[in-house]
Design a protein around this motif. Structure first.
Motif, PDB file in Angstrom:
ATOM      1  N   GLU A  72       0.728  -1.181   0.027  1.00 50.16           N
ATOM      2  CA  GLU A  72       0.029   0.016  -0.020  1.00 50.16           C
ATOM      3  C   GLU A  72       0.918   1.316  -0.003  1.00 50.16           C
ATOM      4  OE1 GLU A  72      -3.910   0.749   2.541  1.00 50.16           O
ATOM      5  OE2 GLU A  72      -2.177   1.447   3.434  1.00 50.16           O
ATOM      6  N   PHE A  73       0.519   2.234  -0.769  1.00 49.44           N
ATOM      7  CA  PHE A  73       1.492   3.364  -1.044  1.00 49.44           C
ATOM      8  C   PHE A  73       0.392   4.627  -1.315  1.00 49.44           C
ATOM      9  CE2 PHE A  73       1.206   2.299  -5.298  1.00 49.44           C
ATOM     10  CZ  PHE A  73       1.186   3.138  -6.034  1.00 49.44           C
ATOM     11  N   THR A  74       0.886   5.642  -1.071  1.00 49.99           N
ATOM     12  CA  THR A  74       0.037   6.922  -1.424  1.00 49.99           C
ATOM     13  C   THR A  74       1.067   7.853  -2.175  1.00 49.99           C
ATOM     14  OG1 THR A  74      -0.663   6.862   0.903  1.00 49.99           O
ATOM     15  CG2 THR A  74      -0.931   8.944  -0.308  1.00 49.99           C
ATOM     16  N   THR A  75       0.383   8.355  -3.493  1.00 54.69           N
ATOM     17  CA  THR A  75       1.082   9.040  -4.379  1.00 54.69           C
ATOM     18  C   THR A  75       0.933  10.603  -3.919  1.00 54.69           C
ATOM     19  OG1 THR A  75      -0.976   9.806  -5.634  1.00 54.69           O
ATOM     20  CG2 THR A  75       0.138   7.649  -6.210  1.00 54.69           C
ATOM     21  N   PRO A  76       2.008  11.443  -4.568  1.00 52.54           N
ATOM     22  CA  PRO A  76       2.239  12.841  -3.984  1.00 52.54           C
ATOM     23  C   PRO A  76       0.672  13.412  -4.370  1.00 52.54           C
ATOM     24  CG  PRO A  76       4.161  12.259  -5.526  1.00 52.54           C
ATOM     25  CD  PRO A  76       3.082  10.945  -5.372  1.00 52.54           C
ATOM     26  N   GLU A  77       0.015  13.051  -5.077  1.00 52.79           N
ATOM     27  CA  GLU A  77      -1.302  13.640  -5.177  1.00 52.79           C
ATOM     28  C   GLU A  77      -2.304  13.350  -4.226  1.00 52.79           C
ATOM     29  OE1 GLU A  77       1.010  13.697  -9.069  1.00 52.79           O
ATOM     30  OE2 GLU A  77       0.459  12.180  -7.547  1.00 52.79           O
ATOM     31  N   GLY A  78      -1.953  12.345  -3.414  1.00 48.14           N
ATOM     32  CA  GLY A  78      -2.840  11.964  -2.156  1.00 48.14           C
ATOM     33  C   GLY A  78      -3.667  10.786  -2.495  1.00 48.14           C
ATOM     34  N   GLN A  79      -3.302  10.003  -3.513  1.00 45.76           N
ATOM     35  CA  GLN A  79      -4.104   8.891  -4.000  1.00 45.76           C
ATOM     36  C   GLN A  79      -3.533   7.680  -3.357  1.00 45.76           C
ATOM     37  OE1 GLN A  79      -4.172   7.965  -8.045  1.00 45.76           O
ATOM     38  NE2 GLN A  79      -5.550   6.182  -8.100  1.00 45.76           N
ATOM     39  N   THR A  80      -4.305   6.905  -2.471  1.00 45.97           N
ATOM     40  CA  THR A  80      -3.763   5.716  -2.182  1.00 45.97           C
ATOM     41  C   THR A  80      -4.043   4.545  -2.705  1.00 45.97           C
ATOM     42  OG1 THR A  80      -3.913   6.652   0.219  1.00 45.97           O
ATOM     43  CG2 THR A  80      -3.847   4.189   0.105  1.00 45.97           C
ATOM     44  N   LEU A  81      -3.174   3.747  -2.898  1.00 44.96           N
ATOM     45  CA  LEU A  81      -3.469   2.347  -3.971  1.00 44.96           C
ATOM     46  C   LEU A  81      -2.897   1.100  -3.355  1.00 44.96           C
ATOM     47  CD1 LEU A  81      -2.347   3.728  -7.257  1.00 44.96           C
ATOM     48  CD2 LEU A  81      -4.699   3.534  -6.549  1.00 44.96           C
ATOM     49  N   ARG A  82      -3.242  -0.023  -3.487  1.00 45.09           N
ATOM     50  CA  ARG A  82      -2.669  -1.181  -3.150  1.00 45.09           C
ATOM     51  C   ARG A  82      -2.599  -2.295  -4.312  1.00 45.09           C
ATOM     52  NH1 ARG A  82      -6.183  -3.174   2.316  1.00 45.09           N
ATOM     53  NH2 ARG A  82      -5.671  -1.282   3.697  1.00 45.09           N
ATOM     54  N   PHE A  83      -1.577  -2.890  -4.314  1.00 45.50           N
ATOM     55  CA  PHE A  83      -1.233  -3.918  -5.370  1.00 45.50           C
ATOM     56  C   PHE A  83      -0.545  -5.104  -5.045  1.00 45.50           C
ATOM     57  CE2 PHE A  83       2.515  -1.385  -5.084  1.00 45.50           C
ATOM     58  CZ  PHE A  83       3.608  -2.414  -5.521  1.00 45.50           C
ATOM     59  N   GLU A  84      -0.810  -6.149  -5.581  1.00 43.89           N
ATOM     60  CA  GLU A  84      -0.223  -7.269  -4.981  1.00 43.89           C
ATOM     61  C   GLU A  84       1.089  -7.694  -5.979  1.00 43.89           C
ATOM     62  OE1 GLU A  84      -2.807 -10.670  -4.804  1.00 43.89           O
ATOM     63  OE2 GLU A  84      -3.266 -10.365  -2.701  1.00 43.89           O
ATOM     64  N   GLU A  85       2.060  -8.260  -5.689  1.00 42.49           N
ATOM     65  CA  GLU A  85       3.180  -8.757  -6.633  1.00 42.49           C
ATOM     66  C   GLU A  85       3.941  -9.676  -6.306  1.00 42.49           C
ATOM     67  OE1 GLU A  85       6.330  -5.764  -8.877  1.00 42.49           O
ATOM     68  OE2 GLU A  85       6.352  -5.790  -6.783  1.00 42.49           O
ATOM     69  N   SER A  86       4.117 -10.695  -7.180  1.00 44.27           N
ATOM     70  CA  SER A  86       4.851 -11.828  -6.822  1.00 44.27           C
ATOM     71  C   SER A  86       6.062 -12.033  -7.251  1.00 44.27           C
ATOM     72  CB  SER A  86       4.169 -12.904  -7.746  1.00 44.27           C
ATOM     73  OG  SER A  86       2.739 -13.134  -7.489  1.00 44.27           O
ATOM     74  N   GLY A  87       7.190 -12.723  -6.742  1.00 45.88           N
ATOM     75  CA  GLY A  87       8.319 -12.631  -7.031  1.00 45.88           C
ATOM     76  C   GLY A  87       9.267 -11.713  -6.119  1.00 45.88           C
ATOM     77  N   GLY A  88       8.679 -11.222  -5.237  1.00 43.62           N
ATOM     78  CA  GLY A  88       9.515  -9.993  -4.669  1.00 43.62           C
ATOM     79  C   GLY A  88      10.575 -11.002  -3.418  1.00 43.62           C
ATOM     80  N   PRO A  89      11.417 -10.159  -2.735  1.00 42.51           N
ATOM     81  CA  PRO A  89      12.278 -10.830  -1.990  1.00 42.51           C
ATOM     82  C   PRO A  89      11.557 -11.419  -0.706  1.00 42.51           C
ATOM     83  CG  PRO A  89      12.431  -8.252  -1.759  1.00 42.51           C
ATOM     84  CD  PRO A  89      11.643  -8.840  -3.081  1.00 42.51           C
ATOM     85  N   SER A  90      12.086 -12.549  -0.355  1.00 41.14           N
ATOM     86  CA  SER A  90      11.610 -13.240   0.924  1.00 41.14           C
ATOM     87  C   SER A  90      12.022 -12.281   2.311  1.00 41.14           C
ATOM     88  CB  SER A  90      12.051 -14.590   0.960  1.00 41.14           C
ATOM     89  OG  SER A  90      13.581 -14.759   1.027  1.00 41.14           O
ATOM     90  N   SER A  91      12.866 -11.398   2.241  1.00 41.67           N
ATOM     91  CA  SER A  91      13.507 -10.707   3.355  1.00 41.67           C
ATOM     92  C   SER A  91      12.465  -9.630   3.691  1.00 41.67           C
ATOM     93  CB  SER A  91      14.583 -10.096   3.120  1.00 41.67           C
ATOM     94  OG  SER A  91      14.467  -9.253   2.129  1.00 41.67           O
ATOM     95  N   VAL A  92      11.433  -9.224   2.874  1.00 45.78           N
ATOM     96  CA  VAL A  92      10.218  -8.516   3.086  1.00 45.78           C
ATOM     97  C   VAL A  92       9.340  -9.012   3.890  1.00 45.78           C
ATOM     98  CG1 VAL A  92       8.748  -6.502   2.040  1.00 45.78           C
ATOM     99  CG2 VAL A  92      11.180  -7.119   1.181  1.00 45.78           C
TER     100      VAL A  92
END
Length: 230
Positions: A72-92
């Motif tokens: 989950e992140f927020t853009t500089p314009e104040g828009q909050t978004l969520r996304f799923e992503e596969s293949g990321g590091p296991s340390s997160v």
């Protein structure tokens, strides 16, 4: 019917392989676009989960695990978004803050994969190579079936039709088998009717010389004894 099935199955497999290739190319282009844009934001990992897939090939079994993160992140314009992503590091782990990048004007295409990640690039390259070989094999099988098996089937059908035409065709017709001509009728001098003296009906009347009495030479008595009697 068999031809339809034999060509439909590799065609469907080839279409599926091409679709997967398109997805891999689009995924690679979106990653590069996000890496080159320079727009970054800070995302929080909300949760992560692993998906395990098991493949069996006879007595052997292989499994692969894919780790997926929800960010989950927020853009500089104040828009909050969520996304799923596969293949990321296991340390997160959930609660960690990671930088995400996205193309200008498309925050919905954000990625947490760092620029030039070798693991992701090699995985996409291997996938594209495998799909290329797979689709080529499907198309090659279809061409081989049409050129080889189709030609053999047409030749066999032509031979069968010629043999049937040769058996059923009348003598002297163009499709009749070539060979010495046989006799077309009876030989000369062959009798065409009964002999001249052959009776044509039953005899008239009855015979007049039938015997009228007993034979005159018949014995009139029997022997008085048997030979060797007492």
């Amino acid at each position: 019917m068999f031809d339809v099935f034999a060509l439909a199955l590799p065609s469907l497999l080839a279409v599926g392989g091409i679709s997967a290739m398109i997805w891999a190319v689009v995924r690679l282009r979106r990653l590069r676009s996000a890496w080159r844009s320079g727009l970054t934001a800070h995302a929080v990992c909300l949760r992560s989960y692993a998906t395990t897939r098991t493949r069996r090939s006879g007595p052997h079994r292989s499994s692969s695990t894919t780790l997926t993160h929800l960010y989950e992140f927020t853009t500089p314009e104040g828009q909050t978004l969520r996304f799923e992503e596969s293949g990321g590091p296991s340390s997160v782990v959930p609660g960690d803050t990671v930088p995400v990048r996205y193309p200008a004007g498309r925050p919905d295409r954000a990625t947490a994969i760092p620029p030039g990640d070798s693991k992701t690039l090699v995985g996409i390259g291997v996938l594209l190579a495998f799909l290329t070989v797979f689709v080529t094999a499907c198309v090659g099988f279809g061409i081989f079936y049409l050129t080889v098996f189709g030609g053999l089937k047409d030749k066999a059908k032509d031979v069968i039709e010629r043999s049937e035409d040769g058996v059923n065709a009348p003598a002297g017709s163009p499709s009749a088998p070539a060979g010495p001509a046989g006799p077309t009728g009876p030989p000369d001098g062959f009798p065409t009717g009964p002999p001249k003296d052959f009776p044509t009906g039953p005899p008239e009347g009855f015979p007049s010389d039938l015997p009228t009495g007993m034979p005159t030479g018949m014995p009139t008595g029997f022997p008085s004894g048997f030979p060797g009697g007492r």
